[in-house]
Design an enzyme around this catalytic site. Structure first.
Site, PDB file in Angstrom:
ATOM      1  N   ASP A 236       0.805  -1.223   0.000  1.00  0.00           N
ATOM      2  CA  ASP A 236       0.000   0.000   0.000  1.00  0.00           C
ATOM      3  C   ASP A 236       0.835   1.268   0.000  1.00  0.00           C
ATOM      4  OD1 ASP A 236      -2.687  -0.293  -0.116  1.00  0.00           O
ATOM      5  OD2 ASP A 236      -2.962  -0.691   2.015  1.00  0.00           O
TER       6      ASP A 236
HETATM    7  C1  BGC Z   1      -2.740  -3.435   4.748  1.00  0.00           C
HETATM    8  C2  BGC Z   1      -2.629  -4.376   3.574  1.00  0.00           C
HETATM    9  C3  BGC Z   1      -1.359  -4.138   2.829  1.00  0.00           C
HETATM   10  C4  BGC Z   1      -0.161  -4.208   3.751  1.00  0.00           C
HETATM   11  C5  BGC Z   1       1.134  -3.870   3.046  1.00  0.00           C
HETATM   12  C6  BGC Z   1      -1.499  -3.539   5.592  1.00  0.00           C
HETATM   13  O1  BGC Z   1      -1.542  -2.580   6.590  1.00  0.00           O
HETATM   14  O2  BGC Z   1      -3.862  -3.775   5.518  1.00  0.00           O
HETATM   15  O3  BGC Z   1      -3.723  -4.207   2.712  1.00  0.00           O
HETATM   16  O4  BGC Z   1      -1.254  -5.131   1.835  1.00  0.00           O
HETATM   17  O5  BGC Z   1      -0.351  -3.294   4.819  1.00  0.00           O
HETATM   18  O6  BGC Z   1       1.205  -2.550   2.676  1.00  0.00           O
END
Ligand code: BGC
Length: 808
Positions: free
Chosen positions: A483
């Site tokens: 993200d």
């Molecule tokens: C989110 C995920 C994401 C991961 C890596 C988490 O906090 O909930 O959707 O894939 O972080 O960024």
């Protein structure tokens, strides 16, 4: 150093000191009513939605860190203490907190009085029970005053903490005998209220916070407790609480139980009032009747235990190592169920007012609970799919109460649609329920625009094909699984959201990770296409996957590992060409899981690079070296100090991808070694470093570039739970439901010489005995004594018991 121990027979973690390195929590509730509870009694409760229907108040990030909960105080002849140690923190002669499956027991003893409190939410009830058992362990009679206290929340948790000009003039309560009714806003549109009751006469109560604590008093010494009596205050505005006072006399050795109930009650809109201004208490009385004796509480506990017995009997292992067995048999599936119930809403790191349900997260969580609650998984899939947009993209998040996509965040995370394929494939493999593919499901919750679930999957798959960049790799959009890799964002404004800020037009940043995910789900997608009699679509999918694999090897291979992405300008990310962020974990895991480079050797090379560059004593880091300054062209990933979160922590969610990849190349020892580094039961011994609960996974462990290397954060609500369950059970122990049958293909470490697994699937019971004679070679299987070819065991008829022996 440990702060407790596992009690395997009871399926509990027993904490033996209140001074754990962080609050270690548990969850109460399995259906609609939930509570969080720490080992010292902190936490809060809510009905269904942690933001909109919060019953009790909790202040996050407090000083001390965990204060506010359901507490009991004792005034023993002037000596004030709390049996949960907090909030008074008077030293106890004995302390023990036992976290079990959906219940917690906290025991404190001081000066010959032992108080053991059992906290649970009974099945089928919208209430929690606090059964307080007082025992006089001394040789003389005791007369003490016991006080209960919790602080009511004015329902909407965000509003409760922000809108004081309104809130401080709202609160209303009623008191009837030993029952306190919290009815704020009931006079207008709400038809629900809360009750806090005890099954005994009381000698006093308070419902006004200031009266109970004193304006300058605190949780450590409430005025009423110190004075030894409540004031029978009726809250009017300000902050409502529920406090009871009970005077208890105990002869030496005498035991007395008190049953407190905190409940959520609804009335039909037309039946709100008993008389003008007086709430209709009939449903509350019915609820309290169900839990008015200690025997009823015992019966509720028996039911709760058998609920978990049944769920956990779906998969069991006897590996010879209790640290493996307790993780796989109990705590990992337990955590998976908690992620099912909570998604990312309420933990000690998620405030319950922030993120709803993630499209990507919910699909991945499903991988960890689909075998436990397949019917509920089915419903979840249909809810998630209904938030997909007509072009195949997806809202990044949706709200559980409304089941609608969240417009604030919107869409554009280009990995999202593919996770729906992963989720549906897991569900169909588990259940054989192909009918789900024909279910008519709306797009964007619009009843006028619907398609079969398979049509949703088709649009997911083709969304990737329609959105490719200059190298033929999938466009990343706002971000992919990571993200924080916001390659089209270019945010220069402090505080602006990386997730929602308008992206730069013409963004053509590409993701090798999405390519790997695409190739990984293509075979399942093709099989599902065949199941709905669309063989051309299946062919198309297989050809597209082969073509995408070739593109990855042409443009996504860096020489020793897979590239991570191409940025907005077409520069490589996660390449030896870079100064920082030269290698990322995600494409190494997912490209190998997809089978890319397994035959031609790139896979092993990539995994060897992971071992050399990313591995640490505490797990595999997300990237190396971390970014030391903010990169406009990368976004949020470079906002974290080195070693934290996506900038080079051990992001536990992605570690199991490497474990699975290692099993793809037959290296069970390496896969298992990686698992042990992050599995909480193996980290229990270093709890002083790890700091979080030794019974559940955390999202993140600080990487080697952080000063606090090895320290975990964000336990409980993380995709780590599901993926580790998949890695250990389906790939290392190797028992994986597939469309055609149960694949039994263990890839074990040498130290596990004999393993027994039981697995319930599609109504049959599989008893699997594995003799491990070495790491290499294809496993040889016999089913009911008859050798079979390959590693897929056809599903037995419902009710049958299938004996499988494996030599590997
Ligand atoms: C989110 C995920 C994401 C991961 C890596 C988490 O906090 O909930 O959707 O894939 O972080 O960024």
């Amino acid at each position: 150093m440990r702060f407790g121990h596992f009690s395997d027979a009871a399926r509990e973690y027993v904490i033996t000191t209140p001074r754990t390195p962080y609050p270690w929590i548990n969850y109460l509730g399995t259906e609609e009513y939930f509570g969080l509870i720490s080992h010292t009694g902190g936490g809060y409760s809510f009905y269904r939605d942690a933001r909109m229907r919060r019953l009790t108040r909790y202040r996050y990030n407090n000083v001390p860190t965990d204060v506010g909960g359901r507490y009991f105080y004792v005034n023993d002849d002037g000596d004030v203490w709390t049996p949960s140690w907090a909030p008074v923190q008077a030293e106890l002669d004995h302390f023990e907190a036992r976290h079990g499956l959906s219940y917690t027991v906290i025991t404190g003893e001081r000066n010959g009085l032992r108080i053991e409190t059992l906290y649970l939410v009974p099945l089928g009830a919208t209430a929690e029970i606090h059964r307080v058992r007082l025992t006089n362990t001394g040789a003389t009679a005791k007369g003490v005053k016991l006080f209960s206290i919790l602080e009511f929340n004015l329902w909407n948790a965000l509003d409760d903490q922000t809108n004081y000009q309104r809130n401080l003039s709202l609160a209303e309560v009623e008191v009837d005998g030993s029952t306190i009714y919290h009815k704020t806003e009931y006079r207008e549109r709400r038809n629900h209220y809360a009750v806090h009751a005890v099954n005994a006469p009381i000698s006093g109560y308070d419902t006004d916070r200031e009266t109970f604590f004193g304006l300058y008093g605190g949780w450590n010494a409430p005025d009423a407790v110190v004075a030894g009596h409540c004031h029978n205050s009726i809250a009017s505005g300000w902050s409502p609480i529920g406090a009871h006072q009970i005077d208890v006399a105990l002869a030496p050795g005498e035991v007395r139980d008190l049953v407190f109930v905190l409940g959520y009650v609804e009335n039909e809109p037309g039946a709100k009032w008993e008389s003008p201004g007086v709430v209709n208490k009939a449903p509350a009385r019915a609820l309290l009747q169900r839990f008015s004796t200690s025997e009823q509480v015992d019966a509720a506990m028996v039911e709760l235990r058998s609920y978990w017995d049944d769920l956990l009997s779906t998969f069991t292992v006897d590996s010879g190592d209790p640290r493996v067995d307790r993780m796989v048999n109990v705590w990992n599936p337990y955590q998976c169920m908690v992620t099912f119930n909570m998604s990312r809403s309420a933990s000690y790191f998620e405030t319950g007012i922030g993120r709803g349900m993630g499209f990507r997260d919910s699909n991945q969580d499903l991988l960890g609970f689909v075998h436990l609650v397949p019917d509920r998984a089915r419903e979840r899939i249909l809810d998630i799919a209904a938030t997909q947009l007509p072009d195949g993209s997806a809202y990044h998040q949706y709200q559980l109460l409304t089941k609608r996509g969240n417009h604030d965040i919107g869409s554009g995370f280009n990995d999202d649609p593919l996770w729906l394929i992963e989720g549906v494939a897991a569900y169909v493999s588990e259940t054989g329920d192909l009918a789900i593919l024909d279910e008519d499901v709306p797009f964007d919750n619009d009843p006028e625009d619907t398609g079969t679930l398979f049509e949703h999957l088709r649009r997911s798959f083709h969304h990737v094909l329609h959105n490719r960049g200059p190298h033929g790799l999938p466009l990343i959009g706002r971000a992919d699984w990571n993200d924080c890799l916001n390659l089209n964002c270019f945010s220069e404004t402090p505080g602006e959201s990386f997730q929602t800020t308008e992206n730069l037009a013409g963004g053509s940043a590409e993701s090798v990770f999405i390519a790997g995910l695409f190739v990984h789900c293509a075979p399942d997608y093709a099989t599902l296409a065949e199941a709905v009699r669309a063989p051309e679509e299946a062919d198309r999918a297989r050809r597209a996957a082969a073509a995408m694999s070739a593109v990855v090897l042409d443009h996504g291979w860096d020489g020793d590992w897979f590239v991570r992405a191409y940025d907005y300008f077409g520069n490589k990310i996660g390449s030896s060409e870079c100064d920082e962020g030269r290698i990322y974990i995600e494409p190494q895991g997912f490209c190998v899981m997809a089978g890319i480079g397994v035959e031609s050797g790139e896979a092993v090379r990539a995994l060897d690079s992971v071992g050399k560059i990313l591995d640490t004593d505490h797990g595999i880091m997300l990237l190396q070296p971390p970014y030391t300054s903010y990169h406009l062209e990368l976004g949020e990933i470079s906002t974290y100090p080195p070693g934290y979160k996506e900038n080079g922590s051990i992001f536990c969610h992605s570690n199991p991808w490497v474990m699975i990849a290692e099993t793809m190349v037959g290296r069970g020892d390496r896969a298992f070694a990686y698992w042990k580094k992050i599995a909480p039961t193996f980290r229990e011994e270093i709890s002083e470093v790890h700091r979080l609960e030794p019974y559940v996974y955390a999202q993140m462990i600080a990487g080697k570039d952080a000063p606090r290397h090895g320290e975990a954060k964000n336990s409980w609500l993380t995709g780590t739970a599901a993926w580790n369950f998949v890695a250990i059970t389906q790939h290392i122990l190797g028992v994986k439901p597939e469309m055609e049958g149960l694949r039994v293909q263990p890839c074990l470490p040498a130290e596990m010489t004999k393993v027994e697994v039981t697995r319930r699937c599609r109504g049959a019971q599989y008893r699997i005995t594995v003799a491990n004679r070495g790491e290499s070679g294809s496993p040889r299987l016999a089913v009911d004594g008859q050798p079979i070819n390959g590693t897929v065991v056809p599903y037995g008829p419902a009710g049958s018991i299938v004996e499988i022996t494996v030599d590997c």
